[in-house]
Scaffold this motif. Structure first.
Motif, PDB file in Angstrom:
ATOM      1  N   GLU A  32       2.055  28.659  -5.211  1.00 20.68           N
ATOM      2  CA  GLU A  32       1.083  29.341  -4.311  1.00 20.68           C
ATOM      3  C   GLU A  32       0.072  28.963  -4.217  1.00 20.68           C
ATOM      4  O   GLU A  32      -0.672  28.924  -3.043  1.00 20.68           O
TER       5      GLU A  32
ATOM      6  N   ARG B  40      -0.314  25.705  -2.427  1.00 20.09           N
ATOM      7  CA  ARG B  40      -0.344  25.860  -1.136  1.00 20.09           C
ATOM      8  C   ARG B  40      -1.446  26.560  -0.369  1.00 20.09           C
ATOM      9  O   ARG B  40      -2.117  25.938   0.626  1.00 20.09           O
TER      10      ARG B  40
ATOM     11  N   MET C 146       3.901  24.366   1.621  1.00 14.36           N
ATOM     12  CA  MET C 146       4.657  24.775   0.422  1.00 14.36           C
ATOM     13  C   MET C 146       5.443  23.574   0.100  1.00 14.36           C
ATOM     14  O   MET C 146       5.806  23.273  -1.086  1.00 14.36           O
TER      15      MET C 146
END
Length: 105
Positions: free
Chosen positions: A66, A69, A94
């Motif tokens: 995350e 991302r 992602m």
């Protein structure tokens, strides 16, 4: 310059809100090409560094997907790392985070 503009338009047209696991086939191939060509232009074609930091799998596997991302989507202010949010979906980012971490797609 025209190549980058065409790539950007292609990314915008292909960006759809899907789960990272649903990014496959032609889109996955496009994203892999993007990593090699566009990320590689700053991070080095072997991802061992250049203008940008090294982003090799052994280094990236220690990062939370995350976080990667968010860096991909929002860039890093005050550095050469641009935000890609206008050009790709969260699922695309992602997928790239997993790809950089060496997670099987």
């Amino acid at each position: 310059m025209a190549r980058i503009a065409a790539l950007c338009l292609g990314l915008m047209a292909a960006a759809t809100p899907v789960a990272a696991s649903e990014v496959e086939g032609a889109r996955a191939a496009e994203l892999k090409h993007l990593v090699i060509q566009d990320c590689g232009s700053c991070h080095g074609l072997t991802m061992k560094g250049g203008l940008g930091r090294p982003i090799t799998r052994d280094l990236m596997q220690h990062y939370d997907r995350e976080i990667l991302r968010d860096i991909i989507l929002d860039g890093i202010p005050g550095t050469a790392m641009p935000p890609w949010r206008p050009l790709m979906s969260e699922a695309d980012a992602m997928w790239i985070a997993d790809y950089l971490r060496g997670v099987d797609q």
